[in-house]
Design a protein around this motif. Structure first.
Motif, PDB file in Angstrom:
ATOM      1  N   PHE A 163       0.920  -1.105   0.504  1.00 55.50           N
ATOM      2  CA  PHE A 163       0.344   0.102   0.061  1.00 55.50           C
ATOM      3  C   PHE A 163       1.191   1.169   0.222  1.00 55.50           C
ATOM      4  CE2 PHE A 163      -2.818  -3.236   2.176  1.00 55.50           C
ATOM      5  CZ  PHE A 163      -3.619  -2.942   1.288  1.00 55.50           C
ATOM      6  N   TYR A 164       1.924   1.366   0.780  1.00 54.76           N
ATOM      7  CA  TYR A 164       2.655   2.064   1.004  1.00 54.76           C
ATOM      8  C   TYR A 164       3.560   2.605  -0.615  1.00 54.76           C
ATOM      9  CZ  TYR A 164       3.462   1.543   5.485  1.00 54.76           C
ATOM     10  OH  TYR A 164       3.254   1.812   6.596  1.00 54.76           O
ATOM     11  N   LEU A 165       3.025   1.426  -2.059  1.00 53.16           N
ATOM     12  CA  LEU A 165       4.064   2.036  -3.053  1.00 53.16           C
ATOM     13  C   LEU A 165       3.115   2.204  -4.158  1.00 53.16           C
ATOM     14  CD1 LEU A 165       6.355  -1.555  -3.042  1.00 53.16           C
ATOM     15  CD2 LEU A 165       6.991   0.534  -2.898  1.00 53.16           C
ATOM     16  N   MET A 166       1.785   1.835  -3.074  1.00 49.62           N
ATOM     17  CA  MET A 166       0.266   1.596  -4.428  1.00 49.62           C
ATOM     18  C   MET A 166      -0.134   2.872  -4.485  1.00 49.62           C
ATOM     19  SD  MET A 166      -1.613  -1.979  -4.561  1.00 49.62           S
ATOM     20  CE  MET A 166      -2.347  -0.632  -4.197  1.00 49.62           C
ATOM     21  N   ALA A 167       0.222   4.124  -3.308  1.00 50.78           N
ATOM     22  CA  ALA A 167      -0.254   5.027  -2.341  1.00 50.78           C
ATOM     23  C   ALA A 167      -0.119   6.555  -3.819  1.00 50.78           C
ATOM     24  CB  ALA A 167      -0.390   5.737  -0.683  1.00 50.78           C
ATOM     25  N   PRO A 168       1.036   6.620  -3.598  1.00 49.40           N
ATOM     26  CA  PRO A 168       1.161   8.123  -4.800  1.00 49.40           C
ATOM     27  C   PRO A 168       0.673   7.460  -6.498  1.00 49.40           C
ATOM     28  CG  PRO A 168       3.269   6.784  -4.341  1.00 49.40           C
ATOM     29  CD  PRO A 168       2.075   5.787  -3.900  1.00 49.40           C
TER      30      PRO A 168
ATOM     31  N   PHE B 276       3.194   7.729   9.865  1.00 50.42           N
ATOM     32  CA  PHE B 276       4.101   8.083   9.315  1.00 50.42           C
ATOM     33  C   PHE B 276       4.226   8.077   7.754  1.00 50.42           C
ATOM     34  CE2 PHE B 276       5.132   8.454  14.157  1.00 50.42           C
ATOM     35  CZ  PHE B 276       6.176   9.434  14.324  1.00 50.42           C
ATOM     36  N   MET B 277       4.548   6.929   6.786  1.00 49.96           N
ATOM     37  CA  MET B 277       4.411   6.702   5.591  1.00 49.96           C
ATOM     38  C   MET B 277       3.482   7.466   5.095  1.00 49.96           C
ATOM     39  SD  MET B 277       7.699   5.073   5.781  1.00 49.96           S
ATOM     40  CE  MET B 277       7.654   5.287   4.253  1.00 49.96           C
ATOM     41  N   PHE B 278       2.149   7.417   5.400  1.00 53.76           N
ATOM     42  CA  PHE B 278       1.178   8.175   4.573  1.00 53.76           C
ATOM     43  C   PHE B 278       1.156   9.347   4.711  1.00 53.76           C
ATOM     44  CE2 PHE B 278      -0.637   4.034   4.633  1.00 53.76           C
ATOM     45  CZ  PHE B 278      -0.350   3.665   3.241  1.00 53.76           C
TER      46      PHE B 278
ATOM     47  N   SER C 224      -6.987   0.825   2.975  1.00 48.78           N
ATOM     48  CA  SER C 224      -6.409  -0.207   2.600  1.00 48.78           C
ATOM     49  C   SER C 224      -5.062  -0.834   4.559  1.00 48.78           C
ATOM     50  CB  SER C 224      -6.546  -0.595   1.489  1.00 48.78           C
ATOM     51  OG  SER C 224      -7.882  -0.672   1.100  1.00 48.78           O
ATOM     52  N   GLY C 225      -4.506   0.581   3.238  1.00 43.66           N
ATOM     53  CA  GLY C 225      -3.152   0.518   4.715  1.00 43.66           C
ATOM     54  C   GLY C 225      -3.501   0.336   6.190  1.00 43.66           C
ATOM     55  N   PHE C 226      -4.257   1.085   7.041  1.00 42.40           N
ATOM     56  CA  PHE C 226      -4.651   1.159   8.207  1.00 42.40           C
ATOM     57  C   PHE C 226      -5.551   0.014   7.870  1.00 42.40           C
ATOM     58  CE2 PHE C 226      -3.614   5.564   7.738  1.00 42.40           C
ATOM     59  CZ  PHE C 226      -2.726   5.538   8.706  1.00 42.40           C
ATOM     60  N   GLY C 227      -6.680  -0.702   7.616  1.00 46.41           N
ATOM     61  CA  GLY C 227      -6.937  -1.182   7.443  1.00 46.41           C
ATOM     62  C   GLY C 227      -6.707  -2.707   7.399  1.00 46.41           C
ATOM     63  N   LEU C 228      -5.537  -3.188   6.916  1.00 50.19           N
ATOM     64  CA  LEU C 228      -4.960  -4.774   7.550  1.00 50.19           C
ATOM     65  C   LEU C 228      -4.193  -4.603   8.267  1.00 50.19           C
ATOM     66  CD1 LEU C 228      -4.349  -6.937   5.365  1.00 50.19           C
ATOM     67  CD2 LEU C 228      -1.956  -5.850   4.261  1.00 50.19           C
ATOM     68  N   PRO C 229      -3.623  -4.029   9.190  1.00 46.15           N
ATOM     69  CA  PRO C 229      -2.771  -5.115  10.238  1.00 46.15           C
ATOM     70  C   PRO C 229      -3.834  -4.633  10.842  1.00 46.15           C
ATOM     71  CG  PRO C 229      -1.873  -2.781   9.572  1.00 46.15           C
ATOM     72  CD  PRO C 229      -3.061  -2.512   8.529  1.00 46.15           C
ATOM     73  N   LEU C 230      -5.014  -4.072  10.905  1.00 43.63           N
ATOM     74  CA  LEU C 230      -6.225  -4.329  12.077  1.00 43.63           C
ATOM     75  C   LEU C 230      -6.913  -5.485  11.913  1.00 43.63           C
ATOM     76  CD1 LEU C 230      -7.259  -0.242  12.901  1.00 43.63           C
ATOM     77  CD2 LEU C 230      -6.089  -1.336  13.839  1.00 43.63           C
ATOM     78  N   VAL C 231      -7.708  -5.788  10.789  1.00 44.88           N
ATOM     79  CA  VAL C 231      -7.857  -6.753  10.108  1.00 44.88           C
ATOM     80  C   VAL C 231      -7.169  -7.930  10.715  1.00 44.88           C
ATOM     81  CG1 VAL C 231      -8.907  -8.617   9.001  1.00 44.88           C
ATOM     82  CG2 VAL C 231      -9.337  -5.918   8.557  1.00 44.88           C
ATOM     83  N   LEU C 232      -5.948  -8.144  10.562  1.00 42.54           N
ATOM     84  CA  LEU C 232      -4.676  -9.161  11.087  1.00 42.54           C
ATOM     85  C   LEU C 232      -4.682  -9.038  12.576  1.00 42.54           C
ATOM     86  CD1 LEU C 232      -2.160  -8.480   8.626  1.00 42.54           C
ATOM     87  CD2 LEU C 232      -3.114 -10.435   8.557  1.00 42.54           C
ATOM     88  N   ALA C 233      -4.749  -8.075  13.475  1.00 39.02           N
ATOM     89  CA  ALA C 233      -5.043  -8.145  14.708  1.00 39.02           C
ATOM     90  C   ALA C 233      -6.200  -8.372  15.226  1.00 39.02           C
ATOM     91  CB  ALA C 233      -4.322  -6.273  15.006  1.00 39.02           C
ATOM     92  N   HIS C 234      -8.074  -8.447  14.558  1.00 41.82           N
ATOM     93  CA  HIS C 234      -8.933  -8.767  15.083  1.00 41.82           C
ATOM     94  C   HIS C 234      -8.554 -10.270  14.673  1.00 41.82           C
ATOM     95  CE1 HIS C 234     -12.816  -8.246  15.799  1.00 41.82           C
ATOM     96  NE2 HIS C 234     -13.053  -8.766  14.823  1.00 41.82           N
ATOM     97  N   SER C 235      -8.335 -10.612  13.490  1.00 35.78           N
ATOM     98  CA  SER C 235      -8.425 -12.097  13.448  1.00 35.78           C
ATOM     99  C   SER C 235      -7.358 -12.991  14.429  1.00 35.78           C
ATOM    100  CB  SER C 235      -7.800 -12.082  12.679  1.00 35.78           C
ATOM    101  OG  SER C 235      -7.234 -12.074  11.286  1.00 35.78           O
TER     102      SER C 235
END
Length: 137
Positions: free
Chosen positions: A45-50, A114-116, A86-97
């Motif tokens: 997602f860092y690479l896709m954002a810009p 920081f990255m975004f 989606s970049g913020f959601g992925l770690p949260l979904v992985l943590a929730h599951s």
């Protein structure tokens, strides 16, 4: 290169990006988190954002999009926002599951800030059409 302001902004963006990657690596590599490397997929997602904004601004600078330039720019903002969410959601979904620990997901989200933020500050600071155009490359 330019003025001291440009150099200071580049240094601060480099520091912010390095801090964001450090937090992401810590969220994945610390032994407390049992080496949960799944959060590293956020780098995609860092690479896709810009890309959406970069492509549309390049097309606008080269005058391919004269009439629909504003619409294309708004669509690029929307697609970039979806990528960031989606970049913020992925770690949260992985943590929730339960795939990664909750603290690891939180640290990865702090690294995402920081990255975004670095990507956002790049597009804000280098928005002018004077010296830094995508068409000049």
């Amino acid at each position: 290169m330019g003025s001291k302001k440009t150099i200071a902004v580049l240094i601060s963006m480099a520091f912010s990006g390095a801090l964001g990657l450090l937090l992401l690596f810590l969220a994945c590599a610390l032994p407390v988190f049992e080496h949960a490397w799944w959060a590293m997929f956020v780098i995609i997602f860092y690479l896709m954002a810009p890309f959406p904004l970069g492509i549309v601004r390049c097309l606008i600078n080269r005058e391919f999009l004269e009439e629909g330039g504003k619409v294309a720019l708004e669509i690029a903002y929307f697609v970039s926002a979806c990528i960031v969410i989606s970049g913020f959601g992925l770690p949260l979904v992985l943590a929730h599951s339960g795939v990664i620990p909750i603290l690891s997901g939180v640290i990865a989200c702090i690294g995402n800030l920081f990255m975004f933020g670095t990507v956002y500050s790049y597009f804000i600071f280098f928005r002018s059409d004077d010296e830094w155009e995508f068409s000049s490359f």
